[in-house]
Design an enzyme around this catalytic site. Structure first.
Site, PDB file in Angstrom:
ATOM      1  N   ASP A   1       0.959  -1.342  -0.027  1.00 62.34           N
ATOM      2  CA  ASP A   1      -0.032  -0.004   0.136  1.00 62.34           C
ATOM      3  C   ASP A   1       0.783   1.238  -0.004  1.00 62.34           C
ATOM      4  OD1 ASP A   1       0.887  -0.102   2.476  1.00 62.34           O
ATOM      5  OD2 ASP A   1      -1.008   0.137   3.598  1.00 62.34           O
ATOM      6  N   SER A   2       2.083   1.124   0.339  1.00 66.26           N
ATOM      7  CA  SER A   2       3.250   2.044  -0.096  1.00 66.26           C
ATOM      8  C   SER A   2       3.017   2.919  -1.359  1.00 66.26           C
ATOM      9  CB  SER A   2       4.615   1.564   0.195  1.00 66.26           C
ATOM     10  OG  SER A   2       4.765   0.548  -0.535  1.00 66.26           O
TER      11      SER A   2
ATOM     12  N   ASP B   1      -1.187  -6.332  -0.459  1.00 65.73           N
ATOM     13  CA  ASP B   1      -1.411  -5.421   0.870  1.00 65.73           C
ATOM     14  C   ASP B   1      -2.703  -5.078   1.029  1.00 65.73           C
ATOM     15  OD1 ASP B   1      -0.133  -4.706   3.044  1.00 65.73           O
ATOM     16  OD2 ASP B   1       1.234  -3.040   1.926  1.00 65.73           O
TER      17      ASP B   1
ATOM     18  N   LYS C   1      -1.429  -9.498   2.826  1.00 62.58           N
ATOM     19  CA  LYS C   1      -0.345  -8.899   4.172  1.00 62.58           C
ATOM     20  C   LYS C   1      -1.400  -7.845   4.849  1.00 62.58           C
ATOM     21  CE  LYS C   1       2.807  -5.682   4.001  1.00 62.58           C
ATOM     22  NZ  LYS C   1       2.348  -4.748   4.874  1.00 62.58           N
TER      23      LYS C   1
ATOM     24  N   GLU D   1      -1.930  -5.251   8.412  1.00 63.29           N
ATOM     25  CA  GLU D   1      -1.015  -4.709   9.724  1.00 63.29           C
ATOM     26  C   GLU D   1      -1.763  -4.792  10.794  1.00 63.29           C
ATOM     27  OE1 GLU D   1      -0.217  -0.524   8.968  1.00 63.29           O
ATOM     28  OE2 GLU D   1       0.762  -0.859   6.817  1.00 63.29           O
TER      29      GLU D   1
ATOM     30  N   GLU E   1       8.475  -3.989  11.313  1.00 62.24           N
ATOM     31  CA  GLU E   1       8.972  -2.686  10.630  1.00 62.24           C
ATOM     32  C   GLU E   1       9.340  -1.784  11.770  1.00 62.24           C
ATOM     33  OE1 GLU E   1       6.449  -0.871   7.682  1.00 62.24           O
ATOM     34  OE2 GLU E   1       7.308   0.906   7.664  1.00 62.24           O
TER      35      GLU E   1
HETATM   36  O1  KIV Z   1       3.477  -1.203   1.813  1.00 58.52           O
HETATM   37  C1  KIV Z   1       4.677  -1.601   1.998  1.00 58.52           C
HETATM   38  O2  KIV Z   1       5.891  -1.131   1.062  1.00 58.52           O
HETATM   39  C2  KIV Z   1       5.051  -2.334   3.059  1.00 58.52           C
HETATM   40  C3  KIV Z   1       6.396  -2.469   3.486  1.00 58.52           C
HETATM   41  C4  KIV Z   1       7.253  -1.321   3.974  1.00 58.52           C
HETATM   42  C5  KIV Z   1       6.469  -3.551   4.361  1.00 58.52           C
HETATM   43  O3  KIV Z   1       4.259  -2.472   3.803  1.00 58.52           O
END
Ligand code: KIV
Length: 278
Positions: free
Chosen positions: A55-56, A94, A123, A125, A196
């Site tokens: 999600d970055s 994500d 993934k 959080e 992280e």
């Molecule tokens: O979204 C992302 O890039 C991440 C990484 C920083 C682990 O969650």
């Protein structure tokens, strides 16, 4: 097709059991972000084990200040692009903010959407609070990667993207709470855990305690693997972070290349005869 591309097509497909087996192994896991087919092919050819469609994408590609605005539709779109490269690396999608917090049912429905788009794992959080969602998604036969410590979707609660686990006690972000989070996600059935933005000693302690491979970012060398954002690795990001390393300087190289093009257009030396049709 280059030689290394042909070689990378020959390597075996990276699978969830294959990653899970690498707990405390001789071969640390490498994970990197990618958001489209072209970069997915590049990182795959380089031999990465896992591609995170993170999600970055919000901060790296969309120009957002945090990861909070990215939507499920957008994550699906980016997962689909990465999957179209058919990488040997395992594709992790994500789950964006808001896609798993409201109810367990929504969490499973949204995880299914990412898998249908081509992700091979998802993934999300959080720790103790999201453990029921992790368990439900895993029960739906969708492999889950946990993500604890500095969780960028908790931006407002943390007061910014700040290193976590430096204090002791019962408050959110304390060492003890992060250890509880690690245990909860492990017990809930995640097959790997991103850690992280925590002190190296805490990441090492978590790695020793959990049964699944840990993958660190800003978490020191004692994890079972490492993850970085591709644009940081390539030196494309305008900002430099303590926890990241630029292995190339593609931002300045790109500016230099495009400036030369602009200059040649202005000088009328582009296109030359060799690049024109007759
Ligand atoms: O979204 C992302 O890039 C991440 C990484 C920083 C682990 O969650």
């Amino acid at each position: 097709m280059t030689e290394s591309h042909i070689e990378s097509r020959k390597r075996p497909k990276v699978t969830v059991p294959g990653i899970a087996e690498r707990k405390n192994g001789q071969s640390p896991i490498s994970m990197i972000t990618a958001y489209d087919a072209m970069y997915a092919a590049i990182v795959d050819e380089a031999g990465v084990d896992m591609i995170l469609v993170g999600d970055s994408v919000a901060t790296v590609m969309q120009g957002a200040r945090t990861t909070l605005p990215v939507t499920m539709d957008q994550m699906e779109y980016h997962v689909r692009m990465v999957a179209s490269a058919e990488p040997r690396a395992l594709i992790v999608g994500d789950m964006p903010f808001g896609s798993y917090q409201a109810s367990i049912g929504e969490a499973v429905t949204n995880a299914v959407r990412l898998i249908k788009a081509g992700a091979e794992a998802v993934k999300l959080e959080g720790g103790v609070h999201v453990a029921p969602a992790v368990a439900a998604i895993a029960r739906a036969d969708i492999p889950v990667v946990g993500h604890i410590g500095l969780t960028p979707q908790s931006y407002h609660r943390m007061g910014g993207n700040k290193v976590q686990g430096r204090i002791s006690g019962e408050n959110a972000g304390s060492r003890e709470r992060i250890l509880d989070d690690a245990h909860a996600v492990d017990t809930a059935g995640a097959f790997a855990l991103v850690i992280e933005g925590v002190p190296s000693s805490l990441a090492g302690e978590i790695t020793d305690k959990v049964s699944i491979p840990t993958i660190g970012i800003g978490a020191g060398p004692r994890c079972d693997g490492q993850v970085l954002v591709l644009h940081d690795v390539l030196g494309l990001s305008p900002r430099r972070f303590t926890f990241a390393k630029a292995y190339a300087e593609l931002r300045s190289a790109s500016i230099e290349a495009v400036s030369r093009y602009v200059a040649e257009v202005q000088e009328r030396t582009w296109p030359d005869d060799a690049h024109s049709f007759h």
